[in-house]
Scaffold this motif. Structure first.
Motif, short mmCIF file in Angstrom:
data_model
loop_
_atom_site.label_atom_id
_atom_site.label_comp_id
_atom_site.label_asym_id
_atom_site.label_seq_id
_atom_site.Cartn_x
_atom_site.Cartn_y
_atom_site.Cartn_z
N GLY A 1 -26.36 61.18 0.57
CA GLY A 1 -25.92 60.44 -0.85
C GLY A 1 -26.90 60.04 -0.68
N TRP A 2 -27.38 58.69 0.16
CA TRP A 2 -28.17 57.80 0.05
C TRP A 2 -29.67 58.61 -0.04
CZ3 TRP A 2 -30.94 53.83 -1.44
CH2 TRP A 2 -31.65 52.80 -0.54
N TYR A 3 -30.22 59.21 1.11
CA TYR A 3 -31.27 60.43 0.53
C TYR A 3 -31.95 60.96 -0.43
CZ TYR A 3 -30.00 59.40 5.78
OH TYR A 3 -29.83 58.91 6.84
N ALA A 4 -30.39 61.21 -0.97
CA ALA A 4 -31.27 62.26 -2.30
C ALA A 4 -31.43 61.10 -3.40
CB ALA A 4 -29.76 62.86 -2.52
N LEU A 5 -30.68 60.04 -3.51
CA LEU A 5 -30.75 58.87 -4.31
C LEU A 5 -32.67 58.34 -3.76
CD1 LEU A 5 -28.80 56.65 -5.83
CD2 LEU A 5 -30.81 55.28 -4.39
N ARG A 6 -33.13 57.88 -2.51
CA ARG A 6 -33.67 57.24 -2.58
C ARG A 6 -34.96 57.89 -2.53
NH1 ARG A 6 -34.67 57.91 3.77
NH2 ARG A 6 -35.23 60.19 3.59
N ASP A 7 -35.04 60.08 -2.33
CA ASP A 7 -36.15 60.37 -3.06
C ASP A 7 -36.10 61.16 -3.86
OD1 ASP A 7 -36.76 59.73 0.51
OD2 ASP A 7 -35.35 61.58 1.14
N ALA A 8 -35.53 60.76 -5.35
CA ALA A 8 -35.30 61.46 -6.39
C ALA A 8 -36.98 61.37 -6.72
CB ALA A 8 -33.65 61.14 -7.30
N ASN B 1 -39.33 60.03 -10.05
CA ASN B 1 -39.15 58.30 -10.29
C ASN B 1 -38.38 58.56 -11.66
OD1 ASN B 1 -39.49 55.44 -9.10
ND2 ASN B 1 -41.58 55.79 -10.62
N ASP B 2 -38.42 59.36 -12.53
CA ASP B 2 -38.06 59.78 -13.73
C ASP B 2 -37.04 60.38 -13.39
OD1 ASP B 2 -38.30 62.06 -12.70
OD2 ASP B 2 -39.81 62.95 -14.40
N ALA B 3 -36.30 60.39 -12.75
CA ALA B 3 -34.84 61.09 -12.19
C ALA B 3 -33.63 59.99 -12.57
CB ALA B 3 -34.40 61.80 -11.18
N GLN B 4 -32.89 60.14 -12.93
CA GLN B 4 -31.52 59.15 -12.37
C GLN B 4 -30.52 59.28 -11.70
OE1 GLN B 4 -30.34 58.09 -17.07
NE2 GLN B 4 -32.57 56.48 -16.75
N PRO B 5 -30.60 59.14 -9.72
CA PRO B 5 -29.71 59.43 -9.29
C PRO B 5 -28.58 58.48 -8.96
CG PRO B 5 -31.26 59.14 -8.28
CD PRO B 5 -32.08 58.68 -9.54
N VAL B 6 -27.25 59.41 -8.96
CA VAL B 6 -26.20 58.39 -8.48
C VAL B 6 -25.25 58.29 -7.29
CG1 VAL B 6 -24.19 57.57 -8.77
CG2 VAL B 6 -25.91 58.55 -11.03
N TRP B 7 -24.90 57.94 -6.64
CA TRP B 7 -25.03 58.21 -5.30
C TRP B 7 -23.04 57.42 -5.33
CZ3 TRP B 7 -25.12 54.52 0.05
CH2 TRP B 7 -24.92 55.78 1.03
N ARG B 8 -22.65 58.15 -5.51
CA ARG B 8 -21.03 57.91 -5.65
C ARG B 8 -19.81 57.83 -4.43
NH1 ARG B 8 -22.12 61.70 -9.59
NH2 ARG B 8 -21.52 61.20 -11.78
N LEU B 9 -19.93 56.14 -4.33
CA LEU B 9 -19.07 55.68 -3.09
C LEU B 9 -17.47 55.01 -2.85
CD1 LEU B 9 -21.53 53.33 -2.09
CD2 LEU B 9 -21.12 55.52 -0.49
N ALA B 10 -16.62 55.05 -2.39
CA ALA B 10 -15.04 54.87 -2.75
C ALA B 10 -15.05 53.76 -3.99
CB ALA B 10 -14.30 54.26 -1.54
N ASP B 11 -15.25 52.74 -4.14
CA ASP B 11 -14.97 51.79 -5.23
C ASP B 11 -16.12 51.42 -6.30
OD1 ASP B 11 -12.96 50.70 -2.90
OD2 ASP B 11 -14.40 50.23 -1.89
N GLY B 12 -17.07 52.19 -6.19
CA GLY B 12 -17.92 52.04 -7.51
C GLY B 12 -19.63 53.30 -7.33
N GLN B 13 -19.97 52.82 -7.70
CA GLN B 13 -21.90 54.24 -7.12
C GLN B 13 -22.69 53.10 -7.86
OE1 GLN B 13 -21.51 56.03 -11.03
NE2 GLN B 13 -19.58 56.89 -11.41
N LEU B 14 -23.40 53.91 -6.08
CA LEU B 14 -25.11 53.38 -6.53
C LEU B 14 -26.39 53.61 -7.24
CD1 LEU B 14 -26.40 50.97 -4.31
CD2 LEU B 14 -27.36 52.42 -3.15
N HIS B 15 -26.79 53.47 -8.11
CA HIS B 15 -27.75 53.71 -9.58
C HIS B 15 -28.93 53.97 -8.71
CE1 HIS B 15 -25.04 55.17 -12.74
NE2 HIS B 15 -24.46 54.98 -11.85
N ARG B 16 -30.13 54.00 -9.08
CA ARG B 16 -31.23 54.45 -9.57
C ARG B 16 -31.94 54.70 -10.13
NH1 ARG B 16 -35.95 57.90 -6.11
NH2 ARG B 16 -37.30 57.16 -7.62
#
Length: 439
Positions: A289-296, A298-313
């Motif tokens: 999920g981190w690699y997908a978020l990092r490599d998306a 620039n106009d994408a808005q990927p999300v990495w869902r974790l146990a207690d929240g989400q990392l957004h780009r």
């Protein structure tokens, strides 16, 4: 000659002697009974902080109902105040973990600023912890096992007996004719730790008598290695900790470009350090999920869902959103007197700087297709204005819009991206802060 147990313990306690109070997690078992007796004995010849004991009653077995009375008897004989706390253990996959979580929640309730809670784990416990985590595939942080001390609520949790073996504690207890509780569950090999303690480690130590000492030493090496990894993470995070274009947005965030310059391993190390206070982390096999978020793109808005929240780009920045971020009401809110600030349910505060519009105003949230008049530019599509501002997509659904009737009158000023109509002041929005439950 090897120093005596009391002398070694007194040296270990040196950093904590100026604490306002010492608490002892007193189960009534061997370890905590020896620790309590040691501290009371040292207090007779040394100037130590006031000592009290706390017994947590889990209510998980019938035998435990008699333990508070035993603990009270021991504390009365030593002149130590005792607090008995009853907790509810939430059912789950691991009863051991659920009981531990309930126990530490209780401990946190008694901790005052700067106070210390002592627990009785010893060298054998440390070896068991290392072996248990090794079998679960833990990384360096996990293999560091139990730290000698760590923060707990407003104070510190300290394990002053990690340098001593169980046999040393037993010898001390017999020497001083101490009485302690033997928990029947400690011999139940269905529990993983008990299986290691009674079935695995005896076999290992029969072949390698110093195995427990060496395992505990390995945990010390891992703790040192983890300290170096933490230093490296702080160096990498310092480069990524660049100001956001939205300083009013109270969410942890990092610039992505400095992280990209590092190897995958250093990226993971920095992110683990950054995210550890915020959420439970995945194991090393689940970082896709981190690699997908990092490599998306620039106009994408990927999300990495974790146990207690989400990392957004958003663009070239990553943002941490705790689970509570989405917990607010989209229902319209009336604002009968805009001269006064308005508290939005679960969404911070709204106010006008300068002259407020007249009439009864209503706060609504985006549905799509909104248009607002911008001085010097005429009527403009709100979506386009938000795109121009670079406001992260996850904020836009929470953006409070001020209506008078069906007219969109004002939108919060976003870092000066556009001005409101000249016939009223600037609308300012202070979103929910981390102190209000976003972290």
């Amino acid at each position: 000659m090897k120093p005596t147990l009391p002398a070694t313990l007194l040296h270990t306690l040196a950093p904590w002697r100026n604490a306002p109070a010492w608490h002892i997690a007193f189960s009534g078992g061997l370890d905590s009974t020896v620790l309590l007796h040691l501290l009371v004995s040292l207090a007779k010849i040394e100037n130590l902080p006031p000592v009290s004991a706390v017994h947590v009653h889990h209510g998980l077995q019938v035998a435990a109902d008699a333990w508070p009375a035993h603990c009270q008897s021991v504390c009365d004989s030593l002149g130590v105040p005792l607090r008995v706390m009853r907790v509810q253990v939430r059912p789950g996959a691991s009863l051991e973990r659920a009981a531990r979580d309930a126990r530490y929640q209780a401990f946190m309730q008694i901790m005052g600023a700067g106070e210390v809670l002592f627990t009785g784990q010893h060298r054998d416990d440390q070896a068991e912890t290392l072996l248990f985590r090794l079998l679960r595939g833990a990384g360096v942080r996990g293999l560091a096992a139990m730290p000698e001390h760590r923060p707990l609520a407003q104070g510190r949790l300290v394990r002053p007996l990690l340098a001593f073996s169980r046999s040393e504690l037993e010898a001390y207890a017999h020497q001083h004719q101490l009485q302690w509780i033997e928990d029947p569950s400690n011999v139940d090999s269905r529990f993983s730790r008990n299986y290691l303690r009674h079935r695995v480690l005896p076999t290992v130590t029969e072949r390698w008598p110093q195995a427990i000492t060496h395992l505990a030493r390995t945990a010390e090496h891992m703790a040192e290695a983890q300290g170096l990894l933490d230093e490296l993470a702080l160096m990498d995070l310092q480069r990524a900790d660049q100001p956001s274009a939205f300083p009013w947005l109270p969410l942890p965030s990092l610039a992505l470009a400095p992280l990209r310059e590092r190897s995958d391993a250093r990226q993971r190390n920095a992110l683990r350090h950054w995210l550890t206070p915020l959420t439970r982390l995945p194991d090393s096999d689940h970082w896709a999920g981190w690699y997908a978020l990092r490599d998306a793109k620039n106009d994408a808005q990927p999300v990495w869902r974790l146990a207690d929240g989400q990392l957004h780009r958003s663009g070239e920045r990553i943002w941490w959103l705790p689970s509570s971020w989405s917990e607010f009401s989209h229902a319209p809110v009336s604002w009968p007197d805009a001269q006064n600030p308005l508290e939005l349910p679960g969404n911070g505060q709204l106010r006008f700087a300068g002259k407020a519009p007249s009439g009864v105003l209503v706060i609504r949230y985006r549905q799509g297709g909104e248009v607002i008049e911008v001085p010097g530019r005429g009527h403009r599509d709100l979506k386009r204005l938000l795109n121009e501002s670079g406001l992260p997509g996850f904020v836009r659904g929470r953006l409070p819009l001020v209506y008078r009737g069906e007219q969109l009158l004002a939108v919060p000023t976003l870092a000066g991206s556009w001005a409101s109509s000249m016939d009223h002041g600037q609308l300012h929005w202070l979103p929910q802060t981390c102190d209000q439950g976003l972290s």
